[in-house]
Structure formats: structure tokens, C-alpha cells
Scaffold this active site. Sequence first.
Site, PDB file in Angstrom:
ATOM      1  N   LEU A 124       0.849  -1.207   0.000  1.00 29.65           N
ATOM      2  CA  LEU A 124       0.000   0.000   0.000  1.00 29.65           C
ATOM      3  C   LEU A 124       0.876   1.244   0.000  1.00 29.65           C
ATOM      4  O   LEU A 124       0.875   2.018  -0.932  1.00 29.65           O
ATOM      5  CB  LEU A 124      -0.915  -0.019   1.221  1.00 29.65           C
ATOM      6  N   ASP A 125       1.627   1.406   1.062  1.00 28.61           N
ATOM      7  CA  ASP A 125       2.546   2.534   1.197  1.00 28.61           C
ATOM      8  C   ASP A 125       3.813   1.976   1.830  1.00 28.61           C
ATOM      9  O   ASP A 125       3.883   1.871   3.058  1.00 28.61           O
ATOM     10  CB  ASP A 125       1.914   3.593   2.099  1.00 28.61           C
ATOM     11  N   PRO A 126       4.773   1.516   0.997  1.00 27.56           N
ATOM     12  CA  PRO A 126       4.878   1.772  -0.447  1.00 27.56           C
ATOM     13  C   PRO A 126       4.156   0.728  -1.296  1.00 27.56           C
ATOM     14  O   PRO A 126       4.102  -0.444  -0.950  1.00 27.56           O
ATOM     15  CB  PRO A 126       6.383   1.658  -0.687  1.00 27.56           C
TER      16      PRO A 126
ATOM     17  N   ASP B  29       0.410   3.654  -3.533  1.00 26.47           N
ATOM     18  CA  ASP B  29       0.719   5.088  -3.630  1.00 26.47           C
ATOM     19  C   ASP B  29       1.601   5.373  -4.834  1.00 26.47           C
ATOM     20  O   ASP B  29       1.396   6.345  -5.568  1.00 26.47           O
ATOM     21  CB  ASP B  29       1.371   5.584  -2.340  1.00 26.47           C
TER      22      ASP B  29
END
Length: 930
Positions: A608-610, A613
Amino acid sequence: MLHKSATLRSKRLIHQLAYYSTAKPRRVIAIRREDQSVWERRAPFAPANVNRFVRQGVKVIVQPSNRRAYPMQTYISAGAVIQEDISEADVIFGVKQTPIDLLIPNKTYCFFSHTIKAQEANMPMLDAILAKNIRLIDYEKLMDDAGNRVVAFGKYAGVAGMINILHGLGLRLLALGHHTPFMHIGPAHNYRNSSMARQAIRDAGYEVAMGMMPKSLGPLTFVFTGSGNVSQGSQEIFSELPHEYVPPEMLRKVAEHGSPNKIYGCEVRRRHHLERKNGGGYDAQEYEEHPERYISTFAQKIAPYTSVLVNCIYWAVDSPKLLTIPDAKHLLLPSHAPWLPKSIGAPALPHRMLAICDISADPGGSIEFMNECTTIDTPFCLYDADRNKDTKSFKGPGVLVCSIDNMPTQLPRESTDFFGDLLFPYAEDIMKSDASRPLEEHNFSPVVQGAIITSNGKLTPPFEYINELRLSNNRSRHKVEGNDQEKSIVILGSGLVSAPVVEYLARDKNVSVTVASQVKEEADALAERYGVRAEYLEASDESALRGLAARARLVVSLLPYELHGAAARAAIAAGAHLVTASYVRPEVQELHAQAKEAGVTLLNEVGLDPGIDHLLALECIHDVQNHGGRIDSFVSYCGGLPAPEFSDNALRYKFSWNPRGVLLNTISAAKYLSRGQVVEVLSGGELMSVARDLDFLPGFAFEGFPNRDSTHYAKLYGIEDAHTIFRGTIRYRGFAETMKAMQLFGLVDPNPHPSLHPDGPEITWRQFACELLGLTDSSIFYENLKGRLAERIGAMGAQSVESLGLLEDSAIVKRNTPLDTISLYLTKKLQLEKDETDFVVLRHEVGVTWSDGRKERREVTMTVRGEPGAHTAMARTVGLPTAIAAKMLLDGEIQERGVVLPFSPVVYKSLLSRLRSDGITAKEVIRPLN
């Protein structure tokens, strides 16, 4: 008079047959009925060939068939005997494979057996041929001294294929919004013969020459690979159109400036696209001996300027592929090439390449993504950049593919005439065959001798390799069953994000999945739920890691990030790929050259993050840049939170992923670019002091603070001219103040504390609080303890610490450091309950300036909410892209080696497309700024 003439002819034929029958032993051959496909209407010999046999004293038995292109009466008129029983014949000719139960023992059979590559589907037939003492002659191996095939349908495969793709092109262009002259060309089997098809194509060509092609299409280019019979047949049909041939190096110029009143052709030979991996250049003899030394530049130099690819080449194992899966993904992305027309009101073409006619029909061969042939019933499919195949519509995204493996049967009479005339000169030699006698007693010509696959119950010496190839294939199949195979994945870790990874990968029943974890109960639960395997793994045991990796083609590491280095080393040693959702660690980055040399991909930052994004940022940034805009600023926030109604604690937070990582991030350093100035936030706790309120979703009380080093994304994202680059973390308002209080109190210290040694005496949270406050007497009144705490961290901070139970007399489970100890405590204290859900928020704000001075801000917002009893939002948004990336890597869609990030368009676009198919979507809003 007519009756008398017929009678005389009959008597003459009887006398001829009588003469031959007394002059020498009668030779008998048979032409068997074709039953391999309902479309198969060809025969190995035409009536004219049969008549020549009969006049030479050969008895020709033809099995009855109403499907055969030439009716039975024509064979009767040629002198053939029509009957079901063909057992009298010593040699039986066919076209395609013969059903096992119809094979007659001790006979010589001639047909395309499709066994010389140990094709699994035809091995039972080969076994039956050996058991029945059949001598098998395969047309495919009838070759001259130079190794060229002397008997083939190739030319008419090219003729039929070209007719088909012109027909399909008309339908595809219509679906894209363009009526063209190609609409009046039908499929090859709709015409009585190729002459009728040629006339339809000439009519279409006349309209092209008269300027009736839509100008919005631009010039069309047809690229023919190879120069053999197949290519020649294709180009014969192409020549009926108004055309001009150009060399490969002129294709780009034609794409930019060519005329729409003609069609451009280009014949591509090996020398045009093959070059040495080291040093370049092309040497024909070296390539024949060592094809593995060469690479193809077709995808880079020729394919981008090709409208229709007509693939006519034979592909051998170890030879460079014409188009790999990543090549196809790149070619099928929406194009912004300047030469594509931009007519007002005209629909745009999705990309330059419109259609592929793969006449070679070799699944997974020179065109790697073509892994399944089309059929005469369903001749076309649309293949898109996400490897989706649509056989029901001409309208969707992608390239139109026609890859029929029996194209010549669409023109059965001409194919039969052509093939029979080629085969006839070798028939006399073939008819010498007596399968009951040893092969050594025959004196076949080299052409026929080289085509004999089996004789006297054995494979002939040149084809004994088929046994070894079969054993190799069998070993591969046993490996599949034993979880040591090409489609085997090992997932390291069974924590919060593992379930969506396992669920996605287990959808493909051809993929073997093993979950390895030191929490065996969690792994067993996943295995039982999704029908995969589970194993115990002590993650710190590098020897065990290597053992697991050695049994896999790909490893997914969901371990704590500090263990990714060990997982990467194990993967490289095993020759397995690795996928992680985490940031690239320095010890992993250092393995880049080693992984590349081993042919291994270490794919990171696909969570997700990273992860997501990156994907959404690059999609927005590249869209702006491809249309001539400039990125002035990039501000991004991302966070995983409890759903608002469950944020009922001092931290306004509950843990849906690794708690240690959450807490560690709050004391990390950060750096970002703000209006041209680099801003640095020191480690140790300063980060929580720079948190600011966020109002992009007015119904939520958010705050955000910087996340790590944002400045190096200037280069990674290709936005070096931006004056502001900021990546941050989202939390509910109040998180930062509580975290500051906990930091001031000493609860987020990553250094060992003597009172927290696992082997030391028991201690309670109240006792530990007293130690942190410097109090020697832990029996201090509770109110006084709160007062001393308030003096240290403030009244609101003390209230927050108290509400989290950190002043109670409950025993501590010690983990050496305050950070690790509090992480374990909060994991249980602030976990999402069974009926509670979480919430993921991602926000990008991208400042843009266009060439005309207009400014705008693009706002990309993604929100995902977990569902009770299902995966959490955090698990889905981390696990699903990780699983998708792993599957792409396993399927060959990602072929870059070494340490890799998902920044290539062919990677991130496919990831986003598949995430959207699984319900993870984002909304983009464009706001003018002047």
C-alpha cells in the site's frame, strides 16, 4: 453413342487393371477419412493425384467422407475404390493424427503426427503406434539436404491467414469507430477458392486507392516475418492491395508521413532484428549454432511502427522471442506517439498495433503471450495489456489476434492440390514400405528415411530423443505434484496481510502455494481455508529459508522488514524470484548485481505505502507529462486507521499491521522539499511536533506528518523540476499528541532497558512507570504517580497514558526494549475486535502547469473500508497488490532482473487495472487554479 463410348472406356480401364495385376504384384494404398476436426476437409492427395496412381497400377482405397472438399464421385471417376475397410492397404495416407482405436497394426502410416516435440497430448497415440508395430512417416520431417521441408501446406496457411486477418481488421476497425473497405472481405472459408477471395481484396484495394480509408487512421503498415512459403503465401494476397514495400529502417518514417491511399509492407528477416547480446552484429552461422547468444530488437525497432504483424516464422526453443509478454504490455498501452492522427471528432486508435496474424501458431513461442491457438469457429481474440482475452467482442482494449493452427483447411481444395503435388514424387519411395519387415531391408531415399519416426516397434535412432524428452516432461509433471515446479510459490509469514495474498494466488489451480510461518497454527488455518500447504519456519534460520526457496519458483516475503535481506539471499541462492511489500532495504539493494547475474527479480514496494501510492502517483504524473504538462508539486498522504466509530482510544488508532513499524515510524527522521527548500526533521521524536491538520475529507478529523525521505522521489517519479515533494502519513487528530507523550515518558525507546530483559524479575506497568519517572518507591499513591507523570509529559499526556492502562499493576511481557515491549502490549490492547472494521485513506495532490500557462491541481483520493468477518482494508490493500505482482512475475509479465520497483508503465498499469477489477479504486478530481 455416348453410352457406347462410356462402355469402351470402362473396358479399357478393366484391361489396364488386368495388365498391371498380372505384370507385377499389386500395390495398395489408402487415403483415410479425416476426423481430427469438424473443419478438416483436406486430403493428402487430390483426385488428379489418385488418377496418376491408378494409371501406374496402384490400387487406391479411399474411405468415404461427405466432409472432404473433393466429393467421393471425383475420386471414383479418378479410379479409386471407395470403401470403409482400408486394411488391404500396406501404406495409409492421412493429413492429421489418427485416433488410437483406428490404427491398424503392421501398416505404414503417413500423416502429421505432432510427436517430434514429445507433445503430451499425442504420446498415447505414439505408444499405440509402437505397440502395433506401425511404421510412422511424418510429413514434417520430409526434408532435403539443406534441411528444408519438401512437403507442407505452408503457402496456403499464409494465403488463408492473410485473408482472415484482413477480414478481422475490418471488424476491429469498425468496433473502434472506423468503417473501412476491409469490411467487405470475408473469412477464408467463405470463398469457394482463393481467386474469389483475391477479387474481394482487389475490390477493397480499389477503394483504398480512391482515398476511402478514414484519414484518422493514418497509414497502415503490414510487417511479414520470414521469407518462406508461409510468408510468400501471405504476401501474394497482400500484393492484391495498393501497396509499397519499405525496409524496416523506414517504418517509422512511413508511420509519420505515409499515405492513407496505399498499404505499406515490410518483410523482416533475421538480420533485421537479431543481434548478439554482447557486442551486437549478426552472423547467420553463429546464430544457427548458438541462438542463445542473440536477442531480438523487434519490439523496440519494428513493432512500435507496425499496424498488422503477420508472423510466419518457425520458433525453436532457446531462440529469442519476437515479442515477450512485457513487450506486448508496452505496445498495448495507450499511445501518445506524435504521428497518430488527431482528426477532430474522429475516434482515436488505442495504440499503433491493431492486429496480429500468428500463422506459426506455436503457443508460447515467438509471440510469448499467444499461449493458446484460436479456431476456425472462434478465429479472433482481443488480447490486452493485462493478459485478458476476449473472444466475444471486437470492441474492447487490446490487439486482435488470429492464430488458427489449421488455416489451410479453410481453402481445402487448393491446399489438397498443392500438398498432393508436393507429396506425389515421394510416394513411389514410400510405397516400398512393408512394416512387417525390418527397416534395414528397405532402401529408402534419404528424404523418406529421415522422416521415419517409428519402425518395428521402436523409435528410429534419429528420434530416440523423444523418450528422453518424455521423461523430462514427466519429471516436470511430478515436480508440479511435489510442489517443486515452475508454478510454485512459498509465502513467508502468516500475519495480518497474508490471507489476501494466499486467497488471490490460490485462485489459479495451476499454482502451488505453501505458507511457511513460525506460528504454525496461523499457517495451518490459512492452508485449511484456501486449500494450500502449510509448513513451520523459523524465519531467522537462513538454512531453512534456503531450503524452502529451493522448492519454489517465487518467494513472497511478508516477514518483518529486517528479515527481507535474508529472504533475498535465500531466493538468489535458489534461483527463485522474490516479492515484498516493504521499502527496499540497503542489504537488499546491495544484491542487485548478484540477482541480475542469477536471472532473479527482487521486486519490492508493491503493498500500500509503499505500493499503491506509487502506482496512482505514476499514473497521474505520466498522464500529465505525456500530454505536455509539467509537474510543479507533489503532496501525498497515506494511512491505515480504524473506522471512525472504532477510534475510541487515546491514540485514535488500532493495529491492523505490524505495530512495531507504526511506533518506530513516529521517532524516525524525515526530509521533504517545500517550495524549493529542503526541510529535515530529526529522528528521536521531532516528527510528532510537525503534524498538521488535514481537511481534504471534511467529515474526518485527520492530521498528517512527513514520512521518511520524500526528496529522492524527485528522480524516481521523474519530477525533478517540482518545487514541492512531500510524502506523509495520515492519522486521526490526537494521535501525534499522545505519541509525543509516550515518547517523552520513554515508552518508544528502541534501546534495551535492564528492567525489560526477558530473563529478569517480573515487573508491572506501574513499577516500570515509576522507574521511568525516577521513583524508587513504586508504592506511591496512584494520584501522586499521575501528578508526577503530568509534570513530565503534561496533563493531557498523562491522561492518555493512563487510559491505555500503562499505570496499572498488570504484569509486563518483557521484550528487552521499551519499543518492542509496548508494541506487543498495544497489539493486544488496541487490536480490532471481531465486529470492528478498519479504514485506509490515500491522497495525492499534484500541481500542474500546462504549456499555455494554465495551472491546475489533480486530486487523487482512495478510500477502502474493511468488512466485518472479511479481510481488513489494510490486509487487502497491502496483500492484494503483492499477490498480483507475484502472479505477474510468475507468469513472465515482469522480466526485468535484479532489484526492481513497480515504476515501469507496463507494470503499474497492469497492477492498477487488476486492483480495480478487485474493487480497489481511486477517484480523481481536476481543479483549475487560475
